[in-house]
Design a protein around this motif. Structure first.
Motif, PDB file in Angstrom:
ATOM      1  N   TYR A   1     -14.620  39.421   7.848  1.00  0.00           N
ATOM      2  CA  TYR A   1     -15.405  39.521   8.938  1.00  0.00           C
ATOM      3  C   TYR A   1     -16.583  38.350   8.374  1.00  0.00           C
ATOM      4  O   TYR A   1     -17.774  38.736   8.240  1.00  0.00           O
ATOM      5  N   PRO A   2     -16.353  37.029   8.363  1.00  0.00           N
ATOM      6  CA  PRO A   2     -17.381  36.168   7.804  1.00  0.00           C
ATOM      7  C   PRO A   2     -18.968  36.239   8.804  1.00  0.00           C
ATOM      8  O   PRO A   2     -19.855  36.299   7.997  1.00  0.00           O
TER       9      PRO A   2
ATOM     10  N   ASP B   1     -17.876  44.608  16.810  1.00  0.00           N
ATOM     11  CA  ASP B   1     -19.351  44.707  17.053  1.00  0.00           C
ATOM     12  C   ASP B   1     -20.058  44.902  15.751  1.00  0.00           C
ATOM     13  O   ASP B   1     -19.593  45.466  14.975  1.00  0.00           O
ATOM     14  N   PHE B   2     -21.321  44.325  15.598  1.00  0.00           N
ATOM     15  CA  PHE B   2     -21.990  44.298  14.480  1.00  0.00           C
ATOM     16  C   PHE B   2     -22.561  45.704  14.401  1.00  0.00           C
ATOM     17  O   PHE B   2     -22.538  46.341  12.974  1.00  0.00           O
ATOM     18  N   ALA B   3     -22.907  46.576  15.376  1.00  0.00           N
ATOM     19  CA  ALA B   3     -23.121  47.852  15.166  1.00  0.00           C
ATOM     20  C   ALA B   3     -22.234  48.897  14.600  1.00  0.00           C
ATOM     21  O   ALA B   3     -22.697  49.741  13.792  1.00  0.00           O
TER      22      ALA B   3
ATOM     23  N   SER C   1     -20.368  39.893   8.153  1.00  0.00           N
ATOM     24  CA  SER C   1     -20.905  39.882   6.918  1.00  0.00           C
ATOM     25  C   SER C   1     -22.349  39.185   6.482  1.00  0.00           C
ATOM     26  O   SER C   1     -23.304  39.559   5.880  1.00  0.00           O
ATOM     27  N   PHE C   2     -22.182  38.027   7.256  1.00  0.00           N
ATOM     28  CA  PHE C   2     -23.516  37.175   7.203  1.00  0.00           C
ATOM     29  C   PHE C   2     -24.754  37.694   7.760  1.00  0.00           C
ATOM     30  O   PHE C   2     -25.953  37.712   7.054  1.00  0.00           O
ATOM     31  N   LEU C   3     -24.392  38.323   9.049  1.00  0.00           N
ATOM     32  CA  LEU C   3     -25.526  39.051   9.708  1.00  0.00           C
ATOM     33  C   LEU C   3     -25.892  40.372   8.696  1.00  0.00           C
ATOM     34  O   LEU C   3     -27.212  40.693   8.627  1.00  0.00           O
ATOM     35  N   GLY C   4     -24.988  40.781   8.248  1.00  0.00           N
ATOM     36  CA  GLY C   4     -25.150  42.216   7.269  1.00  0.00           C
ATOM     37  C   GLY C   4     -25.834  41.673   6.187  1.00  0.00           C
ATOM     38  O   GLY C   4     -26.874  42.585   5.726  1.00  0.00           O
TER      39      GLY C   4
END
Length: 150
Positions: free
Chosen positions: A126-127, A52-54, A130-133
């Motif tokens: 993690y495309p 997950d993103f977190a 990474s985009f969210l990051g």
């Protein structure tokens, strides 16, 4: 105005914007996490893939420790945002603009990873995360959480 001309002009504007948090907020940090816990690339501290993103985002920040790497990402992401806004305003082909915007954003990002950070971009594994990051780091840079200029 053509997309490439717009990107050239917006790059100058985004560079100017990137200096404002440095000037007014005086950031001192390069990372907001303990990067020593990530001993292997592209996995969490337990050796498992990120789910997950977190849990991914602290690793993402650790892959961007050099201020110039963050600056390259800032310019690429800022250009993408401005290009989308310009396209919505001018009613041009949004899909074409997204494609051009993504190409230039990833070019900025990958050049910085290969030449400055000397690591493999997290986008390869993690495309979406990474985009969210990119967008979260852009926001945090605007808020003065990271040094972009040394």
């Amino acid at each position: 105005m053509g997309k490439l001309n717009f990107l050239a002009i917006s790059s100058v504007g985004i560079l100017a914007l990137s200096f404002l948090p440095h000037y007014f907020l005086h950031p001192v940090g390069h990372s907001n996490t303990d990067c020593g816990k990530f001993t292997k690339p592209s996995v969490d501290e337990n050796g498992n893939p990120f789910e997950d993103f977190a849990t991914f985002y602290p690793y993402y920040i650790c892959e961007h420790l050099q201020p110039k790497t963050k600056l390259f990402h800032f310019v690429g992401t800022g250009n993408l945002i401005l290009l989308i806004l310009y396209t919505l305003y001018s009613k041009h082909n949004l899909l074409y603009s997204l494609l051009i915007g993504a190409i230039q954003a990833y070019t900025f990002a990958w050049v910085s990873h290969f030449t400055i950070e000397k690591n493999k971009p997290a986008t390869f594994n993690y495309p979406f995360l990474s985009f969210l990051g990119d967008f979260k780091m852009f926001s945090e840079c605007l808020q003065g959480e990271y040094v972009l200029w040394e």
